[in-house]
Write a protein that holds these residues in place. Structure first.
Motif, mmCIF file in Angstrom:
data_model
loop_
_atom_site.group_PDB
_atom_site.id
_atom_site.type_symbol
_atom_site.label_atom_id
_atom_site.label_comp_id
_atom_site.label_asym_id
_atom_site.label_seq_id
_atom_site.Cartn_x
_atom_site.Cartn_y
_atom_site.Cartn_z
ATOM 1 N N GLN A 35 57.570 36.847 67.671
ATOM 2 C CA GLN A 35 57.839 35.995 68.841
ATOM 3 C C GLN A 35 59.109 35.153 68.133
ATOM 4 O OE1 GLN A 35 54.224 33.539 69.105
ATOM 5 N NE2 GLN A 35 54.008 34.621 71.192
ATOM 6 N N VAL A 36 59.320 35.177 66.947
ATOM 7 C CA VAL A 36 60.286 34.461 66.124
ATOM 8 C C VAL A 36 61.857 35.191 66.456
ATOM 9 C CG1 VAL A 36 61.594 33.564 63.958
ATOM 10 C CG2 VAL A 36 59.062 33.103 64.467
ATOM 11 N N THR A 37 61.572 36.437 65.865
ATOM 12 C CA THR A 37 62.888 37.450 65.778
ATOM 13 C C THR A 37 63.361 37.609 67.321
ATOM 14 O OG1 THR A 37 61.907 39.204 65.357
ATOM 15 C CG2 THR A 37 62.483 38.132 63.587
ATOM 16 N N ALA A 38 62.389 37.921 68.351
ATOM 17 C CA ALA A 38 62.411 38.234 69.687
ATOM 18 C C ALA A 38 63.540 37.158 70.190
ATOM 19 C CB ALA A 38 61.418 38.385 70.427
ATOM 20 N N ALA A 39 63.693 35.913 69.768
ATOM 21 C CA ALA A 39 64.331 34.835 70.262
ATOM 22 C C ALA A 39 65.493 34.646 69.609
ATOM 23 C CB ALA A 39 63.565 33.577 70.424
ATOM 24 N N TRP A 40 66.047 35.599 68.632
ATOM 25 C CA TRP A 40 67.269 35.295 68.000
ATOM 26 C C TRP A 40 68.475 35.751 68.790
ATOM 27 C CZ3 TRP A 40 66.440 37.040 62.109
ATOM 28 C CH2 TRP A 40 65.376 36.178 61.610
ATOM 29 N N ALA A 41 69.393 35.284 68.945
ATOM 30 C CA ALA A 41 70.490 35.577 69.814
ATOM 31 C C ALA A 41 71.604 36.104 68.862
ATOM 32 C CB ALA A 41 71.200 34.563 70.579
ATOM 33 N N PHE A 42 72.064 37.470 68.899
ATOM 34 C CA PHE A 42 73.215 38.112 68.030
ATOM 35 C C PHE A 42 74.558 37.306 68.284
ATOM 36 C CE2 PHE A 42 76.526 41.301 67.512
ATOM 37 C CZ PHE A 42 76.459 41.246 66.148
ATOM 38 N N ILE A 43 75.112 37.124 67.322
ATOM 39 C CA ILE A 43 76.277 36.246 67.577
ATOM 40 C C ILE A 43 77.581 37.116 66.956
ATOM 41 C CG2 ILE A 43 77.658 34.316 66.662
ATOM 42 C CD1 ILE A 43 75.230 32.842 66.158
ATOM 43 N N ARG A 44 77.714 37.680 65.787
ATOM 44 C CA ARG A 44 78.602 38.328 65.314
ATOM 45 C C ARG A 44 78.379 39.286 64.068
ATOM 46 N NH1 ARG A 44 84.151 35.384 64.876
ATOM 47 N NH2 ARG A 44 83.728 35.657 67.167
ATOM 48 N N MET A 45 78.883 40.326 63.773
ATOM 49 C CA MET A 45 78.748 41.194 62.763
ATOM 50 C C MET A 45 79.974 41.548 61.928
ATOM 51 S SD MET A 45 77.398 44.919 62.762
ATOM 52 C CE MET A 45 76.099 44.587 63.877
ATOM 53 N N TYR A 46 79.961 41.562 60.649
ATOM 54 C CA TYR A 46 81.014 41.680 59.740
ATOM 55 C C TYR A 46 80.747 42.936 58.907
ATOM 56 C CZ TYR A 46 82.755 37.007 61.119
ATOM 57 O OH TYR A 46 83.231 35.868 61.753
ATOM 58 N N ARG A 47 81.713 43.967 59.003
ATOM 59 C CA ARG A 47 81.421 45.146 58.113
ATOM 60 C C ARG A 47 82.495 44.850 56.887
ATOM 61 N NH1 ARG A 47 78.713 49.147 60.667
ATOM 62 N NH2 ARG A 47 78.238 48.763 63.087
ATOM 63 N N ILE A 48 81.830 44.755 55.759
ATOM 64 C CA ILE A 48 82.801 45.037 54.454
ATOM 65 C C ILE A 48 82.424 46.227 53.669
ATOM 66 C CG2 ILE A 48 83.249 43.660 52.433
ATOM 67 C CD1 ILE A 48 81.849 41.204 54.007
ATOM 68 N N PRO A 49 83.340 47.359 53.685
ATOM 69 C CA PRO A 49 83.266 48.641 53.128
ATOM 70 C C PRO A 49 83.137 48.317 51.608
ATOM 71 C CG PRO A 49 84.810 48.822 54.848
ATOM 72 C CD PRO A 49 84.573 47.123 54.662
ATOM 73 N N TYR A 50 84.087 47.540 50.941
ATOM 74 C CA TYR A 50 83.897 47.119 49.655
ATOM 75 C C TYR A 50 83.480 45.785 49.305
ATOM 76 C CZ TYR A 50 85.411 47.242 44.536
ATOM 77 O OH TYR A 50 85.320 46.991 43.358
ATOM 78 N N ALA A 51 82.329 45.718 48.954
ATOM 79 C CA ALA A 51 81.771 44.245 48.685
ATOM 80 C C ALA A 51 81.758 44.225 47.237
ATOM 81 C CB ALA A 51 80.388 43.976 49.275
#
Length: 197
Positions: free
Chosen positions: A119-135
């Motif tokens: 019930q908690v995660t179902a309500a999470w709205a995705f905002i943005r994603m950052y892909r960092i190939p070399y962390a």
């Protein structure tokens, strides 16, 4: 073109390799780096009001999520009033930089439902994603956490690829580089020794 008595290359591993190549030593040729994907979600603050302002770690070494935290629990200014900002990190072998964004968001929410409830995660709205190939550099054993920072007369290098793959390691390699410069260049004056003398 510049001339100098001393040169310090203070950068991440791949750039250091491009600039210095074999001077870094044969073992320095980059292994596949460790990448990360950072995902951000938002939700109604009431859903997570009982959660602590801590970093939730994956202690089972299963699944794709490495860690999760509620950033606005640490600093309320990170989210609008009544909202919570959530940060999730996927790292290492599970960080396929070519993964489909929607598929990855679904997989992350599904896994975190086991941590926090459906019930908690179902309500999470995705905002943005950052892909960092070399962390960070790949430090699969065998690993040398004390690589030379002096590569030759007047040539020095520092970064987490010379020490442990952490912010602390990068700072430590910078300190070792400064110490080597001070030892080699007696013309430096007024600088305290590492021991504070």
């Amino acid at each position: 073109r510049f001339q100098t008595r001393n040169l310090v290359v203070a950068t991440e591993g791949p750039t250091a390799w491009k600039l210095l190549g074999e001077k870094l030593g044969p073992a320095q040729r980059e292994k596949k780096p460790v990448g990360t994907i950072c995902l951000y979600f938002r939700c109604d603050a009431a859903l997570l009001e009982d959660r602590e302002p801590i970093l939730y770690l994956n202690g089972d070494d299963t699944g794709i999520v490495n860690n999760c935290c509620f950033l606005s629990h640490v600093s309320p200014s990170y989210a609008p009033q009544g909202q919570t900002l959530i940060s999730v990190s996927v790292v290492g072998k599970d960080c396929d930089v070519h993964a489909d964004d929607e598929q990855l968001v679904r997989a992350v929410k599904q896994e975190l439902a086991e941590w926090f409830g459906d019930q908690v995660t179902a309500a999470w709205a995705f905002i943005r994603m950052y892909r960092i190939p070399y962390a960070q550099p790949n430090q699969v054993p065998p690993t040398d956490f004390f690589k030379d920072v002096k590569l030759g007369p007047g040539l020095y290098v520092c970064g987490d690829h010379r020490d442990s793959a952490t912010l602390d390691g990068a700072m430590r390699s910078g300190t070792r580089t400064a110490q080597a410069l001070c030892r080699d260049g007696k013309h430096f004056t007024g600088m305290a020794s590492p021991e504070g003398g």
